[in-house]
Design a protein around this motif. Structure first.
Motif, mmCIF file in Angstrom:
data_model
loop_
_atom_site.group_PDB
_atom_site.id
_atom_site.type_symbol
_atom_site.label_atom_id
_atom_site.label_comp_id
_atom_site.label_asym_id
_atom_site.label_seq_id
_atom_site.Cartn_x
_atom_site.Cartn_y
_atom_site.Cartn_z
ATOM 1 N N ARG A 105 0.906 -1.362 0.242
ATOM 2 C CA ARG A 105 -0.520 -0.017 0.206
ATOM 3 C C ARG A 105 0.983 1.607 -0.139
ATOM 4 N N SER A 106 1.000 1.819 -0.957
ATOM 5 C CA SER A 106 2.046 2.455 -1.086
ATOM 6 C C SER A 106 1.419 4.567 -1.025
ATOM 7 N N TYR A 107 2.111 4.797 -0.544
ATOM 8 C CA TYR A 107 2.042 6.113 -0.205
ATOM 9 C C TYR A 107 3.121 7.512 -0.180
ATOM 10 N N PRO A 108 3.040 8.702 -1.156
ATOM 11 C CA PRO A 108 3.696 9.447 -0.760
ATOM 12 C C PRO A 108 3.933 9.816 0.571
ATOM 13 N N THR A 109 5.523 10.719 0.727
ATOM 14 C CA THR A 109 5.462 11.352 2.213
ATOM 15 C C THR A 109 5.998 12.568 2.347
ATOM 16 N N ILE A 110 6.361 13.493 3.525
ATOM 17 C CA ILE A 110 6.433 14.689 3.428
ATOM 18 C C ILE A 110 7.465 14.923 2.300
ATOM 19 N N ASP A 111 8.669 14.226 1.999
ATOM 20 C CA ASP A 111 9.263 15.002 1.571
ATOM 21 C C ASP A 111 9.464 15.055 0.497
ATOM 22 N N GLY A 112 8.581 14.659 -0.619
ATOM 23 C CA GLY A 112 8.433 14.291 -1.643
ATOM 24 C C GLY A 112 8.410 13.067 -2.469
ATOM 25 N N ALA A 113 9.096 11.834 -1.807
ATOM 26 C CA ALA A 113 9.507 10.747 -1.488
ATOM 27 C C ALA A 113 8.407 9.284 -1.733
ATOM 28 N N LYS A 114 8.168 8.825 -2.019
ATOM 29 C CA LYS A 114 7.422 7.747 -1.679
ATOM 30 C C LYS A 114 7.625 6.047 -1.062
ATOM 31 N N GLY A 115 7.253 5.081 -0.140
ATOM 32 C CA GLY A 115 7.137 4.318 0.727
ATOM 33 C C GLY A 115 5.872 3.988 0.630
ATOM 34 N N CYS A 116 5.958 3.025 1.399
ATOM 35 C CA CYS A 116 4.654 1.070 1.729
ATOM 36 C C CYS A 116 4.757 0.866 2.341
ATOM 37 N N ASP A 117 3.362 0.431 2.923
ATOM 38 C CA ASP A 117 3.445 -0.646 4.341
ATOM 39 C C ASP A 117 3.256 -2.220 3.293
ATOM 40 N N VAL A 118 3.780 -2.547 4.263
ATOM 41 C CA VAL A 118 3.887 -3.958 3.300
ATOM 42 C C VAL A 118 3.182 -4.960 3.878
ATOM 43 N N PHE A 119 2.237 -5.822 3.492
ATOM 44 C CA PHE A 119 1.282 -7.180 4.157
ATOM 45 C C PHE A 119 1.437 -7.982 3.439
ATOM 46 N N LEU A 120 2.145 -9.193 4.462
ATOM 47 C CA LEU A 120 2.466 -10.126 3.663
ATOM 48 C C LEU A 120 1.097 -11.413 5.048
ATOM 49 N N ASP A 121 0.540 -12.147 3.677
ATOM 50 C CA ASP A 121 -0.403 -13.373 4.135
ATOM 51 C C ASP A 121 -0.608 -14.369 3.297
ATOM 52 N N ASN A 122 0.529 -15.124 4.656
ATOM 53 C CA ASN A 122 0.821 -16.305 4.324
ATOM 54 C C ASN A 122 1.521 -16.946 3.084
ATOM 55 N N VAL A 123 2.828 -15.688 2.623
ATOM 56 C CA VAL A 123 3.765 -15.828 1.609
ATOM 57 C C VAL A 123 3.792 -17.133 1.948
ATOM 58 N N LYS A 124 4.386 -17.671 0.990
ATOM 59 C CA LYS A 124 5.149 -19.035 1.720
ATOM 60 C C LYS A 124 7.178 -18.845 0.642
ATOM 61 N N VAL A 125 7.722 -19.265 1.022
ATOM 62 C CA VAL A 125 9.156 -18.835 0.881
ATOM 63 C C VAL A 125 9.811 -20.382 0.648
ATOM 64 N N GLY A 126 11.108 -20.853 -0.046
ATOM 65 C CA GLY A 126 11.463 -21.717 0.207
ATOM 66 C C GLY A 126 12.925 -21.694 1.164
ATOM 67 N N ALA A 127 13.301 -22.598 1.241
ATOM 68 C CA ALA A 127 14.607 -22.581 2.653
ATOM 69 C C ALA A 127 15.696 -22.091 2.191
ATOM 70 N N ASP A 128 15.832 -21.808 0.887
ATOM 71 C CA ASP A 128 17.222 -20.865 0.291
ATOM 72 C C ASP A 128 16.400 -19.102 0.112
ATOM 73 N N ALA A 129 15.757 -18.657 0.649
ATOM 74 C CA ALA A 129 15.241 -17.277 0.988
ATOM 75 C C ALA A 129 16.307 -16.733 2.508
ATOM 76 N N LEU A 130 16.233 -17.757 3.437
ATOM 77 C CA LEU A 130 16.830 -17.845 4.530
ATOM 78 C C LEU A 130 17.845 -16.800 4.840
ATOM 79 N N LEU A 131 17.781 -15.678 5.089
ATOM 80 C CA LEU A 131 19.620 -14.804 5.411
ATOM 81 C C LEU A 131 20.173 -15.528 6.631
ATOM 82 N N GLY A 132 21.060 -16.145 6.265
ATOM 83 C CA GLY A 132 21.684 -16.119 7.437
ATOM 84 C C GLY A 132 21.304 -16.674 7.945
ATOM 85 N N GLU A 133 21.726 -17.218 9.821
ATOM 86 C CA GLU A 133 21.283 -19.078 10.160
ATOM 87 C C GLU A 133 20.123 -18.192 11.208
ATOM 88 N N GLU A 134 18.669 -19.405 10.858
ATOM 89 C CA GLU A 134 17.219 -18.038 11.432
ATOM 90 C C GLU A 134 17.619 -18.270 13.146
#
Length: 380
Positions: A197-226
């Motif tokens: 859900r994207s929106y402008p910020t007060i300084d003229g840039a853009k950001g967003c909120d990220v919603f994760l709803d049962n997002v499935k990833v493989g073991a190779d998505a893990l960065l570093g040690e669990e």
């Protein structure tokens, strides 16, 4: 101490300065800000073609092998130009996490793209309830077959609206505020279950909120040690803070130059208002704050890639607190001396002030870092 840049570092800074002056006028910035992307894709490509997006990465990945001082040189000039491109978010923060936590296969998969500018990464670490505490993580990652299932929400992900990959912190064990039990995952921004859900910020840039709803990833998505990502997050947040400090100094330099020029040109009672002693004193105060901020930014840059210890933590906390307060003072004082024009959208000073306000709240405001510094000092 000798703070003179080496020949290579000076060439790097001059390259960025020429690029920003030639391609990033204030009028163009206003146009870039109004686009759906929120910045200039052409300028981002030029950063990649000139090797500037590769500055902090090792030479074997096509990088420059630069450290905190090189990043400072780039970020200061980007700050002077009020550049909207997600350089800090993708190259410094996201790329830094991948460099530190990623295995060889993950580095090969992501870092060459980040270094060339072809791949944009956003670190989605902050949560709505956390108030700058990146160890407060409610997002969960549950083991699911050979991989993980992630659910949760990340807030104010600057540059996340255009990211190709999110680096997400999620809890695999422990309580909500425990440092132990946090893991990092590299997630395709367009994966099923990921919503932005994207929106402008007060300084003229853009950001967003990220919603994760049962997002499935493989073991190779893990960065570093669990469950052991807290140290990586803290270290790379420190590098990102040093980069923000450098950007803030660039903004303050331009804000002071604009204010000084205005005092020379604006006339009242038949003389330039810069002749009035009270305004001269305030301008001196602004210059003093800038010099102190510049010194702290140099100190932060020198510690950005240092070994993690309490001295590094204290230095970066002190730098961010001092620079936040300096930015606040320069913004308010400049607006006061400009008068109403200092707040108008069509005049660049207002945009420098807005950017300094935003930097002041990114990765911890001055009160947060002052309290952190005090607690670290007390514990030492």
């Amino acid at each position: 101490m000798d703070f003179t840049l080496s020949e290579e570092q000076q060439m790097l800074q001059d390259t960025v300065a020429r690029l920003v002056r030639g391609e990033y006028s204030f009028e163009k910035r206003l146009e870039f800000s109004e686009t759906e992307l929120g910045f200039s894709e052409d300028f981002w490509k030029q950063l990649g073609e000139l090797g500037l997006t590769a500055v902090p990465f090792p030479e074997e990945l096509g990088g420059f092998g630069g450290g905190g001082v090189e990043i400072q040189s780039v970020m200061t000039e980007l700050g002077r130009g009020l550049c909207l491109e997600p350089y800090m978010q993708s190259v410094v923060f996201g790329g830094g996490i991948l460099s530190q936590a990623g295995n060889d296969a993950q580095k090969e998969k992501y870092l060459e793209g980040v270094a060339s500018g072809e791949l944009k990464v956003a670190a989605a670490l902050q949560e709505p309830q956390a108030f700058y505490n990146q160890n407060e993580v409610e997002t969960r990652a549950e083991k699911s077959g050979d991989g993980y299932t992630l659910s949760g929400r990340k807030a104010v992900v600057i540059g996340g609206h255009c990211a190709d990959v999110f680096i997400v912190s999620a809890r695999t064990s422990g309580d909500v505020r425990d440092a132990d039990g946090i893991s990092l995952f590299a997630i395709d921004a367009n994966a099923e279950g990921v919503e932005r859900r994207s929106y402008p910020t007060i300084d003229g840039a853009k950001g967003c909120d990220v919603f994760l709803d049962n997002v499935k990833v493989g073991a190779d998505a893990l960065l570093g040690e669990e469950g052991k990502a807290a140290d990586v997050i803290e270290y790379q947040t420190g590098r990102a803070i040093a980069a923000l400090c450098a950007e803030a100094v660039g903004c303050m330099e331009e804000a002071n130059e604009l204010t000084l020029e205005y005092l020379k040109q604006r006339k009242q009672f038949g003389v330039p208002i810069g002749k009035f002693q009270v305004l001269q004193h305030r301008m001196v105060d602004m210059m003093s704050e800038l010099e102190q901020a510049r010194s702290m930014a140099i100190l932060a840059a020198s510690y950005a890639d240092a070994e993690q210890n309490d001295e590094r933590r204290r230095t970066l906390a002190a730098a961010k607190s001092v620079i936040n307060r300096a930015g606040h003072f320069i913004s308010e004082s400049g607006i006061q001396m400009h008068g109403g024009i200092g707040m108008t959208w069509e005049y660049s000073f207002a945009h420098y002030a807005k950017r300094l306000v935003m930097i002041g709240h990114q990765l911890g405001d001055d009160d947060f870092h002052l309290e952190r510094y005090a607690s670290l000092l007390e514990a030492s």
